[in-house]
Write an enzyme that holds these catalytic residues in place. Structure first.
Site, PDB file in Angstrom:
ATOM      1  N   LYS A  39       0.835  -1.211   0.000  1.00 58.84           N
ATOM      2  CA  LYS A  39       0.000   0.000   0.000  1.00 58.84           C
ATOM      3  C   LYS A  39       0.867   1.258   0.000  1.00 58.84           C
ATOM      4  CE  LYS A  39      -1.851   1.568   4.032  1.00 58.84           C
ATOM      5  NZ  LYS A  39      -1.540   2.996   4.205  1.00 58.84           N
ATOM      6  N   ASN A  40       1.880   1.278   0.890  1.00 62.11           N
ATOM      7  CA  ASN A  40       2.653   2.510   1.053  1.00 62.11           C
ATOM      8  C   ASN A  40       3.640   2.762  -0.088  1.00 62.11           C
ATOM      9  OD1 ASN A  40       1.259   3.002   3.353  1.00 62.11           O
ATOM     10  ND2 ASN A  40       2.962   2.660   4.769  1.00 62.11           N
ATOM     11  N   ARG A  79      -4.852  10.457   4.522  1.00 58.07           N
ATOM     12  CA  ARG A  79      -3.820  11.495   4.599  1.00 58.07           C
ATOM     13  C   ARG A  79      -2.836  11.428   3.448  1.00 58.07           C
ATOM     14  NH1 ARG A  79      -2.678  14.095   8.935  1.00 58.07           N
ATOM     15  NH2 ARG A  79      -0.533  14.172   8.257  1.00 58.07           N
ATOM     16  N   CYS A 127      -5.133  13.100  13.233  1.00 55.26           N
ATOM     17  CA  CYS A 127      -5.545  11.734  12.961  1.00 55.26           C
ATOM     18  C   CYS A 127      -5.396  10.911  14.230  1.00 55.26           C
ATOM     19  CB  CYS A 127      -4.776  11.143  11.790  1.00 55.26           C
ATOM     20  SG  CYS A 127      -3.248  10.388  12.206  1.00 55.26           S
ATOM     21  N   ARG A 143       0.502  14.681  13.320  1.00 53.52           N
ATOM     22  CA  ARG A 143       0.974  14.463  11.951  1.00 53.52           C
ATOM     23  C   ARG A 143       0.931  15.710  11.059  1.00 53.52           C
ATOM     24  NH1 ARG A 143      -1.084   8.642   9.880  1.00 53.52           N
ATOM     25  NH2 ARG A 143       0.828   8.653   8.687  1.00 53.52           N
ATOM     26  N   PRO A 144       1.811  16.671  11.315  1.00 49.92           N
ATOM     27  CA  PRO A 144       1.844  17.878  10.477  1.00 49.92           C
ATOM     28  C   PRO A 144       2.387  17.597   9.077  1.00 49.92           C
ATOM     29  CG  PRO A 144       3.653  17.875  12.053  1.00 49.92           C
ATOM     30  CD  PRO A 144       2.818  16.670  12.366  1.00 49.92           C
ATOM     31  N   VAL A 145       2.220  18.559   8.162  1.00 52.04           N
ATOM     32  CA  VAL A 145       2.796  18.417   6.810  1.00 52.04           C
ATOM     33  C   VAL A 145       3.728  19.592   6.497  1.00 52.04           C
ATOM     34  CG1 VAL A 145       0.996  16.952   5.803  1.00 52.04           C
ATOM     35  CG2 VAL A 145       0.709  19.435   5.773  1.00 52.04           C
ATOM     36  N   ASP A 146       4.281  20.202   7.569  1.00 54.71           N
ATOM     37  CA  ASP A 146       5.138  21.376   7.381  1.00 54.71           C
ATOM     38  C   ASP A 146       6.354  21.078   6.494  1.00 54.71           C
ATOM     39  OD1 ASP A 146       5.742  19.700   9.645  1.00 54.71           O
ATOM     40  OD2 ASP A 146       7.283  21.130  10.250  1.00 54.71           O
ATOM     41  N   LEU A 147       6.897  19.862   6.589  1.00 56.53           N
ATOM     42  CA  LEU A 147       8.104  19.559   5.793  1.00 56.53           C
ATOM     43  C   LEU A 147       7.779  19.490   4.306  1.00 56.53           C
ATOM     44  CD1 LEU A 147       9.527  16.854   8.193  1.00 56.53           C
ATOM     45  CD2 LEU A 147      10.568  19.089   7.720  1.00 56.53           C
ATOM     46  N   ASP A 191       4.760   0.760  12.136  1.00 52.34           N
ATOM     47  CA  ASP A 191       3.572   0.065  11.630  1.00 52.34           C
ATOM     48  C   ASP A 191       3.499  -1.396  12.086  1.00 52.34           C
ATOM     49  OD1 ASP A 191       2.708   2.355  10.423  1.00 52.34           O
ATOM     50  OD2 ASP A 191       3.205   1.768   8.379  1.00 52.34           O
ATOM     51  N   ILE A 237       7.957   7.352  16.969  1.00 51.41           N
ATOM     52  CA  ILE A 237       7.565   8.079  15.749  1.00 51.41           C
ATOM     53  C   ILE A 237       6.299   8.902  15.950  1.00 51.41           C
ATOM     54  CG2 ILE A 237       7.012   7.868  13.275  1.00 51.41           C
ATOM     55  CD1 ILE A 237       9.757   6.797  13.748  1.00 51.41           C
ATOM     56  N   ARG A 266      -8.561  -0.767   4.900  1.00 57.57           N
ATOM     57  CA  ARG A 266      -7.671   0.237   4.303  1.00 57.57           C
ATOM     58  C   ARG A 266      -6.299  -0.364   4.007  1.00 57.57           C
ATOM     59  NH1 ARG A 266      -6.319   4.553   7.872  1.00 57.57           N
ATOM     60  NH2 ARG A 266      -4.907   4.861   6.150  1.00 57.57           N
TER      61      ARG A 266
HETATM   62  C1  UD1 Z   1       4.320   6.996   6.486  1.00 51.98           C
HETATM   63  C2  UD1 Z   1       3.484   5.749   6.265  1.00 51.98           C
HETATM   64  C3  UD1 Z   1       2.915   5.261   7.593  1.00 51.98           C
HETATM   65  C4  UD1 Z   1       4.034   5.069   8.626  1.00 51.98           C
HETATM   66  C5  UD1 Z   1       4.903   6.321   8.717  1.00 51.98           C
HETATM   67  C6  UD1 Z   1       6.146   6.125   9.586  1.00 51.98           C
HETATM   68  C7  UD1 Z   1       2.636   6.088   4.014  1.00 51.98           C
HETATM   69  C8  UD1 Z   1       1.463   6.379   3.139  1.00 51.98           C
HETATM   70  N1  UD1 Z   1       2.402   6.087   5.355  1.00 51.98           N
HETATM   71  O1  UD1 Z   1       3.440   7.999   6.995  1.00 51.98           O
HETATM   72  O2  UD1 Z   1       2.253   4.018   7.366  1.00 51.98           O
HETATM   73  O3  UD1 Z   1       3.466   4.825   9.898  1.00 51.98           O
HETATM   74  O4  UD1 Z   1       5.359   6.709   7.402  1.00 51.98           O
HETATM   75  O5  UD1 Z   1       6.894   5.064   9.116  1.00 51.98           O
HETATM   76  O6  UD1 Z   1       3.721   5.846   3.543  1.00 51.98           O
HETATM   77  N2  UD1 Z   1       6.372  14.914  10.511  1.00 51.98           N
HETATM   78  C9  UD1 Z   1       6.531  16.252  10.726  1.00 51.98           C
HETATM   79  N3  UD1 Z   1       6.330  17.118   9.682  1.00 51.98           N
HETATM   80  C10 UD1 Z   1       5.977  16.683   8.434  1.00 51.98           C
HETATM   81  C11 UD1 Z   1       5.839  15.311   8.217  1.00 51.98           C
HETATM   82  C12 UD1 Z   1       6.056  14.447   9.281  1.00 51.98           C
HETATM   83  O7  UD1 Z   1       6.843  16.667  11.835  1.00 51.98           O
HETATM   84  O8  UD1 Z   1       5.804  17.524   7.543  1.00 51.98           O
HETATM   85  C13 UD1 Z   1       6.588  13.943  11.623  1.00 51.98           C
HETATM   86  C14 UD1 Z   1       5.318  13.146  11.962  1.00 51.98           C
HETATM   87  O9  UD1 Z   1       4.468  13.842  12.840  1.00 51.98           O
HETATM   88  C15 UD1 Z   1       5.912  11.906  12.600  1.00 51.98           C
HETATM   89  C16 UD1 Z   1       7.238  11.718  11.837  1.00 51.98           C
HETATM   90  O10 UD1 Z   1       7.490  12.964  11.191  1.00 51.98           O
HETATM   91  O11 UD1 Z   1       6.200  12.121  13.945  1.00 51.98           O
HETATM   92  C17 UD1 Z   1       7.223  10.649  10.793  1.00 51.98           C
HETATM   93  O12 UD1 Z   1       6.077  10.789   9.982  1.00 51.98           O
HETATM   94  P1  UD1 Z   1       6.106  10.460   8.431  1.00 51.98           P
HETATM   95  O13 UD1 Z   1       7.269   9.604   8.098  1.00 51.98           O
HETATM   96  O14 UD1 Z   1       5.918  11.720   7.651  1.00 51.98           O
HETATM   97  O15 UD1 Z   1       4.780   9.597   8.270  1.00 51.98           O
HETATM   98  P2  UD1 Z   1       3.924   9.517   6.965  1.00 51.98           P
HETATM   99  O16 UD1 Z   1       4.789   9.738   5.797  1.00 51.98           O
HETATM  100  O17 UD1 Z   1       2.684  10.341   7.134  1.00 51.98           O
END
Ligand code: UD1
Length: 421
Positions: free
Chosen positions: A22-23, A93, A117, A122-126, A308, A330, A400
């Site tokens: 899936k991922n 997401r 969630c 789970r921010p998307v700032d990066l 996971d 994480i 899912r």
């Molecule tokens: C992906 C996987 C999910 C898995 C996770 C960690 C997919 C579709 N999903 O989720 O199954 O549990 O990796 O292995 O591939 N963070 C920030 N800012 C950002 C983005 C992330 O601070 O902009 C933080 C998150 O809050 C978290 C950490 O980074 O604490 C890791 O998250 P991330 O690797 O981004 O998870 P996803 O990519 O959403």
């Protein structure tokens, strides 16, 4: 809402095939948007999240052609709207993955900001900062990320991820594939799914080096060409069936998988007492009727133990000999399954990001509720080895991420059935 009813106690024994990951499938589908012609992707898993991504494409005016084996052909040139609406993003997401490709290929994109969630903020700032570094102007208005590339083509960037992010790395790598010049991304996620995406981009003509390490170098090209690609096997699905077998003292042969991307999990299973034999695309696990031994687990980015798989190992420790500590590094709120496992008699104490699990001989079946994807997997695992019946509600979470879960478990001898609701 569908429910699952599981009568515990059957020792799993048999052989199953693993589905596409899936991922990896989700970013690969998003990356098709970058291409200048039709793209074929095979080995897609039959899952709700994949259907959601396909529905998202439909909303954007692209009509993917899908065959009965869920191989898909997508021609992104037919795109009409560059909007990913909230109704879809809130259910998945990973829809954020279309942001980088859309703005890189078409110069603009509007993607709903994913909300909180079940497993943390789970921010998307990066994702946003990485695109800004490439010249994208971003405004967040009315709950939407509105992205524009005022100068047309994105420029290359040197970008350092201050947190390792899987989808963040993927989004910026996809955007950089079409940017002008050389981008260097540092502290990137090393997950195998990032490598699979990079291989797909390379198959379309992208110039990418270093995927699978913490530094990825991308020399942007003007356009990407048609390609066919087969998605890698799902390592988390593989790990889940291994744990499910281990807690029942059983035996399983898993085909169409890849043991090399599951080393941290296999190591923990061996420590728990499993006998494991691997070959190129197969894994065989035997417990010989033994009860597992407790293991200590600490989640961290790949190649360390995956978050996971954390919930599944709490279930393993719940019936193991001894006490095991599970540390989640994480996500900040990823112990929702613990409260449900308590309802089945598990002895688990949570202190901050640590769960201390004292194994007991037998859990007891109870009505429980799935709260997120992997939490639901842990409830299924616990139900399989519990005394009596467990009724699992809200199993749309399981659908899912696990293709045909009841059929696969039935093939292994589990007593499981779906009650349509
Ligand atoms: C992906 C996987 C999910 C898995 C996770 C960690 C997919 C579709 N999903 O989720 O199954 O549990 O990796 O292995 O591939 N963070 C920030 N800012 C950002 C983005 C992330 O601070 O902009 C933080 C998150 O809050 C978290 C950490 O980074 O604490 C890791 O998250 P991330 O690797 O981004 O998870 P996803 O990519 O959403």
């Amino acid at each position: 809402m569908d429910k699952l009813i599981i009568t515990g106690g059957a020792r799993l024994d048999g052989e199953i095939r693993i589905s596409g990951a899936k991922n990896a499938a989700l970013p690969i589908l998003a990356a098709t948007l970058l291409c200048d012609g039709p793209v074929a992707v095979s080995n897609l898993p039959h899952l709700h999240d994949i259907t959601t991504m396909i529905e998202l494409f439909g909303r954007m005016g692209i009509e993917p052609v899908i065959d009965e084996k869920l191989a898909i052909e997508i021609d992104p040139r037919t795109i009409k709207t560059l909007i990913a609406p909230y109704e879809l993003v809130k259910t998945m997401r990973a829809s954020i993955l279309v942001l980088g490709p859309m703005v890189a290929r078409f110069g603009e994109a509007e993607v709903a900001l994913p909300g909180g969630c079940a497993i943390g903020s789970r921010p998307v700032d990066l994702h946003i900062h990485g695109l800004q570094a490439m010249g994208v102007v971003i405004n967040v208005v009315g709950g939407y990320i509105k992205a524009k590339a005022p100068k047309g083509r994105l420029r290359s960037a040197n970008f350092f991820f201050d947190t390792v992010s899987v989808t963040g790395t993927e989004n910026i790598m996809m955007a950089a594939a079409l940017a002008s010049g050389r981008s260097i991304l540092q502290n990137t996620a090393r997950e195998p799914e990032v490598v699979d995406l990079a291989n797909f981009l390379i198959a379309m003509g992208a110039h990418i080096q270093g995927a699978g390490t913490d530094t990825i170098t991308i020399d942007g090209v003007k356009c990407l060409h048609s390609a066919s690609y087969k998605v890698m096997p799902d390592r988390i699905e593989t790990g889940t069936y291994l744990v499910a077998t281990a807690v029942t003292g059983g035996h399983i042969k898993i085909k169409n998988t890849d043991p090399t991307i599951l080393e941290a999990v296999l190591e923990k299973l061996r420590e728990a007492g499993a006998e494991i034999v691997t070959s190129k695309d197969k894994i065989e696990l035997s417990m010989h009727g033994k009860r597992p031994k407790s293991v200590n687990v600490r989640t961290a980015p790949y190649p360390a133990f995956p978050t996971d798989m954390q919930a599944q190992f709490i279930s393993l420790n719940a019936i193991a000999q001894g006490t095991g500590t599970v540390i989640e590094t994480i996500f900040e709120n990823r112990f929702m399954h613990v409260h449900e496992l308590h309802r089945m008699g598990a002895r688990i104490q949570v202190e901050g990001n640590t769960a201390i699990v004292t194994g007991i001989n037998k859990l007891k079946g109870a009505p429980v509720m799935a709260t997120d994807l992997r939490a639901s997997a842990s409830l299924v695992i616990s139900a399989l080895c519990a005394d009596g019946d467990t009724l699992i509600d809200r199993i749309y979470h399981i659908d899912r991420g696990y293709e045909c879960i009841e059929e696969k478990l039935q093939m292994l001898g589990a007593k499981i059935r779906r009650i349509p609701g």
